[in-house]
Write a protein that holds these residues in place. Sequence first.
Motif, PDB file in Angstrom:
ATOM      1  N   UNK A 191       0.838  -1.203   0.000  1.00 59.04           N
ATOM      2  CA  UNK A 191       0.000   0.000   0.000  1.00 59.04           C
ATOM      3  C   UNK A 191       0.874   1.255   0.000  1.00 59.04           C
ATOM      4  N   UNK A 192       1.885   1.269   0.846  1.00 59.25           N
ATOM      5  CA  UNK A 192       2.782   2.426   0.944  1.00 59.25           C
ATOM      6  C   UNK A 192       3.496   2.673  -0.379  1.00 59.25           C
ATOM      7  N   UNK A 193       3.961   1.617  -1.029  1.00 60.90           N
ATOM      8  CA  UNK A 193       4.665   1.766  -2.305  1.00 60.90           C
ATOM      9  C   UNK A 193       3.717   2.230  -3.412  1.00 60.90           C
ATOM     10  N   UNK A 194       2.496   1.732  -3.406  1.00 57.93           N
ATOM     11  CA  UNK A 194       1.498   2.172  -4.390  1.00 57.93           C
ATOM     12  C   UNK A 194       1.158   3.645  -4.159  1.00 57.93           C
ATOM     13  N   UNK A 195       1.036   4.045  -2.897  1.00 60.55           N
ATOM     14  CA  UNK A 195       0.765   5.443  -2.586  1.00 60.55           C
ATOM     15  C   UNK A 195       1.904   6.322  -3.098  1.00 60.55           C
ATOM     16  N   UNK A 196       3.132   5.878  -2.925  1.00 61.23           N
ATOM     17  CA  UNK A 196       4.277   6.653  -3.426  1.00 61.23           C
ATOM     18  C   UNK A 196       4.184   6.821  -4.938  1.00 61.23           C
ATOM     19  N   UNK A 197       3.815   5.771  -5.650  1.00 61.37           N
ATOM     20  CA  UNK A 197       3.653   5.869  -7.105  1.00 61.37           C
ATOM     21  C   UNK A 197       2.597   6.900  -7.470  1.00 61.37           C
ATOM     22  N   UNK A 198       1.513   6.925  -6.709  1.00 65.73           N
ATOM     23  CA  UNK A 198       0.443   7.890  -6.981  1.00 65.73           C
ATOM     24  C   UNK A 198       0.955   9.314  -6.796  1.00 65.73           C
ATOM     25  N   UNK A 199       1.592   9.596  -5.664  1.00 61.27           N
ATOM     26  CA  UNK A 199       2.015  10.976  -5.397  1.00 61.27           C
ATOM     27  C   UNK A 199       3.182  11.411  -6.283  1.00 61.27           C
ATOM     28  N   UNK A 200       3.932  10.454  -6.807  1.00 60.60           N
ATOM     29  CA  UNK A 200       5.002  10.820  -7.745  1.00 60.60           C
ATOM     30  C   UNK A 200       4.447  11.116  -9.137  1.00 60.60           C
ATOM     31  N   UNK A 201       3.309  10.542  -9.474  1.00 59.33           N
ATOM     32  CA  UNK A 201       2.774  10.730 -10.826  1.00 59.33           C
ATOM     33  C   UNK A 201       1.707  11.816 -10.919  1.00 59.33           C
ATOM     34  N   UNK A 202       0.980  12.067  -9.851  1.00 57.57           N
ATOM     35  CA  UNK A 202      -0.057  13.114  -9.865  1.00 57.57           C
ATOM     36  C   UNK A 202       0.566  14.462  -9.501  1.00 57.57           C
ATOM     37  N   UNK A 203      -0.023  15.518 -10.049  1.00 56.16           N
ATOM     38  CA  UNK A 203       0.434  16.871  -9.743  1.00 56.16           C
ATOM     39  C   UNK A 203      -0.728  17.688  -9.189  1.00 56.16           C
ATOM     40  N   UNK A 204      -0.391  18.800  -8.578  1.00 54.58           N
ATOM     41  CA  UNK A 204      -1.427  19.731  -8.126  1.00 54.58           C
ATOM     42  C   UNK A 204      -2.271  20.151  -9.325  1.00 54.58           C
ATOM     43  N   UNK A 205      -1.604  20.379 -10.440  1.00 48.51           N
ATOM     44  CA  UNK A 205      -2.305  20.819 -11.638  1.00 48.51           C
ATOM     45  C   UNK A 205      -3.226  19.726 -12.191  1.00 48.51           C
ATOM     46  N   UNK A 206      -2.810  18.461 -12.131  1.00 45.86           N
ATOM     47  CA  UNK A 206      -3.679  17.385 -12.627  1.00 45.86           C
ATOM     48  C   UNK A 206      -4.911  17.231 -11.736  1.00 45.86           C
ATOM     49  N   UNK A 207      -4.735  17.431 -10.430  1.00 37.70           N
ATOM     50  CA  UNK A 207      -5.889  17.366  -9.524  1.00 37.70           C
ATOM     51  C   UNK A 207      -6.815  18.560  -9.740  1.00 37.70           C
ATOM     52  N   UNK A 208      -6.227  19.738  -9.904  1.00 39.66           N
ATOM     53  CA  UNK A 208      -7.039  20.934 -10.144  1.00 39.66           C
ATOM     54  C   UNK A 208      -7.818  20.797 -11.452  1.00 39.66           C
TER      55      UNK A 208
ATOM     56  N   UNK B 169      -9.051  18.116 -12.674  1.00 32.03           N
ATOM     57  CA  UNK B 169     -10.204  17.242 -12.408  1.00 32.03           C
ATOM     58  C   UNK B 169     -11.337  18.029 -11.746  1.00 32.03           C
ATOM     59  N   UNK B 170     -10.980  18.938 -10.852  1.00 31.36           N
ATOM     60  CA  UNK B 170     -12.003  19.774 -10.221  1.00 31.36           C
ATOM     61  C   UNK B 170     -12.597  20.727 -11.254  1.00 31.36           C
ATOM     62  N   UNK B 171     -11.728  21.306 -12.067  1.00 29.81           N
ATOM     63  CA  UNK B 171     -12.180  22.272 -13.076  1.00 29.81           C
ATOM     64  C   UNK B 171     -13.133  21.647 -14.087  1.00 29.81           C
ATOM     65  N   UNK B 172     -12.840  20.399 -14.496  1.00 26.47           N
ATOM     66  CA  UNK B 172     -13.712  19.780 -15.508  1.00 26.47           C
ATOM     67  C   UNK B 172     -14.928  19.080 -14.905  1.00 26.47           C
ATOM     68  N   UNK B 173     -15.054  19.142 -13.573  1.00 28.05           N
ATOM     69  CA  UNK B 173     -16.236  18.600 -12.916  1.00 28.05           C
ATOM     70  C   UNK B 173     -16.174  17.125 -12.586  1.00 28.05           C
ATOM     71  N   UNK B 174     -15.038  16.478 -12.835  1.00 29.21           N
ATOM     72  CA  UNK B 174     -14.934  15.048 -12.527  1.00 29.21           C
ATOM     73  C   UNK B 174     -14.545  14.786 -11.072  1.00 29.21           C
ATOM     74  N   UNK B 175     -14.242  15.867 -10.323  1.00 29.45           N
ATOM     75  CA  UNK B 175     -13.910  15.749  -8.898  1.00 29.45           C
ATOM     76  C   UNK B 175     -14.354  17.033  -8.205  1.00 29.45           C
ATOM     77  N   UNK B 176     -14.435  16.986  -6.875  1.00 31.57           N
ATOM     78  CA  UNK B 176     -14.772  18.168  -6.086  1.00 31.57           C
ATOM     79  C   UNK B 176     -13.665  18.419  -5.079  1.00 31.57           C
ATOM     80  N   UNK B 177     -13.547  19.667  -4.682  1.00 29.09           N
ATOM     81  CA  UNK B 177     -12.532  20.041  -3.699  1.00 29.09           C
ATOM     82  C   UNK B 177     -13.097  20.009  -2.283  1.00 29.09           C
TER      83      UNK B 177
END
Length: 149
Positions: free
Chosen positions: A114-131, A133-141
Motif C-alpha cells: 500500500x505504501x509503495x502504491x501510494x508513493x507511485x500515486x504521489x510521484x505521478x499526480x500533480x497539483x495541476x492534474x488534480x485541479x 479534475x475539479x475544473x472539468x467537474x470530474x472531482x470536487x474540492x
Amino acid sequence: MLSRSTEYALRALVYVQLKNWEGKRPGIIEISREIESPAAFTAKILQLLARHRLLQSMKGRGGGFFFDEEKDELNLFKVVVTIEGDSFFHKCGFGLKNCSNENPCPLHDRFVRVRDEFREIVESETIQSLAAKVKDGSAVLNRMINNKN
C-alpha cells in the motif's frame, strides 16, 4: 495515512491553482474558507510551502498566493515530503522502529504494498492534474464547491 497538515496543504494548493487559472491570487482567508480549514493553521502551512518555493506569495494590493508559471507542474510527492518528511515513505504501518523485510511487523507485507502504491500515486499526480479534475467537474474540492454547482 496523511496528516491533517498535508491534507490541508494539498487542498489549498489545488484551490490556489484553480484561482490562478482564473487570473486571481487568493489570500489566506479565502483559501481557508474554501478548503474548510482554520485560517491560522492554513497560514502556517502556506508559509512553509512558500519558504520551500513550492508556491509564491505577494503582499499588498493584488497580492495573494500563486504558482510560478515558469516552473514545472508540482507533483504531490514534493508536497508530502515537505510536510511529512521522506521518512513517511519508509515508516512501519504498525509503528515499529525496526520493522524490515528481515524483521517484519504483523502488517508489514500488506502495508509495504500500500505504501509503495501510494508513493507511485504521489510521484505521478500533480497539483495541476488534480485541479484539472475539479475544473472539468470530474472531482470536487470540498462540499461547498459541490453545493455551488
